[in-house]
Scaffold this motif. Structure first.
Motif, PDB file in Angstrom:
ATOM      1  N   LEU A  27      18.222  22.715  -9.417  1.00  0.00           N
ATOM      2  CA  LEU A  27      17.972  21.361  -9.908  1.00  0.00           C
ATOM      3  C   LEU A  27      17.596  20.413  -8.778  1.00  0.00           C
ATOM      4  O   LEU A  27      16.711  19.571  -8.940  1.00  0.00           O
ATOM      5  CB  LEU A  27      19.195  20.842 -10.667  1.00  0.00           C
ATOM      6  N   TRP A  31      14.337  18.153  -8.694  1.00  0.00           N
ATOM      7  CA  TRP A  31      14.404  16.700  -8.522  1.00  0.00           C
ATOM      8  C   TRP A  31      13.506  16.257  -7.372  1.00  0.00           C
ATOM      9  O   TRP A  31      12.863  15.219  -7.450  1.00  0.00           O
ATOM     10  CB  TRP A  31      15.832  16.227  -8.252  1.00  0.00           C
ATOM     11  N   THR A  38      12.178  14.108 -15.374  1.00  0.00           N
ATOM     12  CA  THR A  38      13.343  14.496 -14.588  1.00  0.00           C
ATOM     13  C   THR A  38      14.385  13.394 -14.697  1.00  0.00           C
ATOM     14  O   THR A  38      14.053  12.221 -14.552  1.00  0.00           O
ATOM     15  CB  THR A  38      12.956  14.699 -13.105  1.00  0.00           C
ATOM     16  N   PRO A  39      15.642  13.748 -14.975  1.00  0.00           N
ATOM     17  CA  PRO A  39      16.669  12.717 -15.088  1.00  0.00           C
ATOM     18  C   PRO A  39      16.812  11.906 -13.797  1.00  0.00           C
ATOM     19  O   PRO A  39      16.550  12.409 -12.704  1.00  0.00           O
ATOM     20  CB  PRO A  39      17.948  13.502 -15.366  1.00  0.00           C
ATOM     21  N   VAL A  43      22.383  10.186 -12.687  1.00  0.00           N
ATOM     22  CA  VAL A  43      23.040  11.106 -13.618  1.00  0.00           C
ATOM     23  C   VAL A  43      22.916  12.557 -13.156  1.00  0.00           C
ATOM     24  O   VAL A  43      23.095  13.488 -13.945  1.00  0.00           O
ATOM     25  CB  VAL A  43      22.499  10.935 -15.065  1.00  0.00           C
ATOM     26  N   ALA A  44      22.635  12.754 -11.886  1.00  0.00           N
ATOM     27  CA  ALA A  44      22.441  14.106 -11.356  1.00  0.00           C
ATOM     28  C   ALA A  44      23.668  14.990 -11.567  1.00  0.00           C
ATOM     29  O   ALA A  44      23.533  16.144 -11.988  1.00  0.00           O
ATOM     30  CB  ALA A  44      22.081  14.048  -9.873  1.00  0.00           C
ATOM     31  N   LEU A  46      26.110  14.689 -13.801  1.00  0.00           N
ATOM     32  CA  LEU A  46      26.275  14.980 -15.228  1.00  0.00           C
ATOM     33  C   LEU A  46      25.219  15.961 -15.710  1.00  0.00           C
ATOM     34  O   LEU A  46      25.504  16.856 -16.515  1.00  0.00           O
ATOM     35  CB  LEU A  46      26.199  13.690 -16.043  1.00  0.00           C
ATOM     36  N   THR A  47      24.005  15.819 -15.216  1.00  0.00           N
ATOM     37  CA  THR A  47      22.928  16.724 -15.608  1.00  0.00           C
ATOM     38  C   THR A  47      23.232  18.143 -15.135  1.00  0.00           C
ATOM     39  O   THR A  47      23.080  19.107 -15.897  1.00  0.00           O
ATOM     40  CB  THR A  47      21.586  16.241 -15.029  1.00  0.00           C
ATOM     41  N   ALA A  48      23.672  18.285 -13.905  1.00  0.00           N
ATOM     42  CA  ALA A  48      24.005  19.612 -13.378  1.00  0.00           C
ATOM     43  C   ALA A  48      25.147  20.236 -14.170  1.00  0.00           C
ATOM     44  O   ALA A  48      25.100  21.426 -14.505  1.00  0.00           O
ATOM     45  CB  ALA A  48      24.368  19.515 -11.901  1.00  0.00           C
ATOM     46  N   ALA A  50      25.903  19.666 -17.285  1.00  0.00           N
ATOM     47  CA  ALA A  50      25.374  20.059 -18.590  1.00  0.00           C
ATOM     48  C   ALA A  50      24.585  21.357 -18.494  1.00  0.00           C
ATOM     49  O   ALA A  50      24.701  22.234 -19.360  1.00  0.00           O
ATOM     50  CB  ALA A  50      24.506  18.937 -19.158  1.00  0.00           C
ATOM     51  N   TRP A  51      23.760  21.495 -17.466  1.00  0.00           N
ATOM     52  CA  TRP A  51      22.982  22.725 -17.276  1.00  0.00           C
ATOM     53  C   TRP A  51      23.909  23.921 -17.096  1.00  0.00           C
ATOM     54  O   TRP A  51      23.702  24.974 -17.707  1.00  0.00           O
ATOM     55  CB  TRP A  51      22.075  22.592 -16.055  1.00  0.00           C
ATOM     56  N   ALA A  86      14.388  21.385 -19.633  1.00  0.00           N
ATOM     57  CA  ALA A  86      15.711  21.404 -20.251  1.00  0.00           C
ATOM     58  C   ALA A  86      16.282  22.802 -20.061  1.00  0.00           C
ATOM     59  O   ALA A  86      15.524  23.764 -19.927  1.00  0.00           O
ATOM     60  CB  ALA A  86      15.599  21.077 -21.741  1.00  0.00           C
TER      61      ALA A  86
END
Length: 89
Positions: A27, A31, A38-39, A43-44, A46-48, A50-51, A86
């Motif tokens: 990620l 990024w 790209t988020p 929120v990096a 939280l995004t990581a 979630a992934w 996603a």
């Protein structure tokens, strides 16, 4: 609840460090490219998370076989991607 209702599936076990680290590294690479969709950096984390959760529970993963495959998948997305992806197992 009726007796015919389907019980909720058990939550997947927490992903091991190697898996988390592979996803986070991939990620970060994406990024850095700044692809549309790209988020935001805010929120990096939280995004990581979630992934990791989405991918870890979606398949059986093996360090020896899958760590290189994860890295290659992120490189492929980076080379071919036009938008921030996603998670998909």
């Amino acid at each position: 609840m009726s007796s015919s209702a389907t019980p909720h599936a058990a939550a997947p076990a927490e992903a091991p460090a190697w898996f988390h680290n592979q996803v986070v590294a991939g990620l970060q690479f994406l990024w850095a490219l700044g692809l549309p969709g790209t988020p935001a950096g805010e929120v990096a984390t939280l995004t990581a998370t979630a992934w990791v959760q989405a991918l870890w529970g979606a398949a059986r993963w093996d360090y020896q076989a899958d760590a290189p495959r994860l890295a290659e998948a992120f490189r492929t997305v980076a080379a071919r991607g036009e938008r921030g992806p996603a998670p998909r197992a």
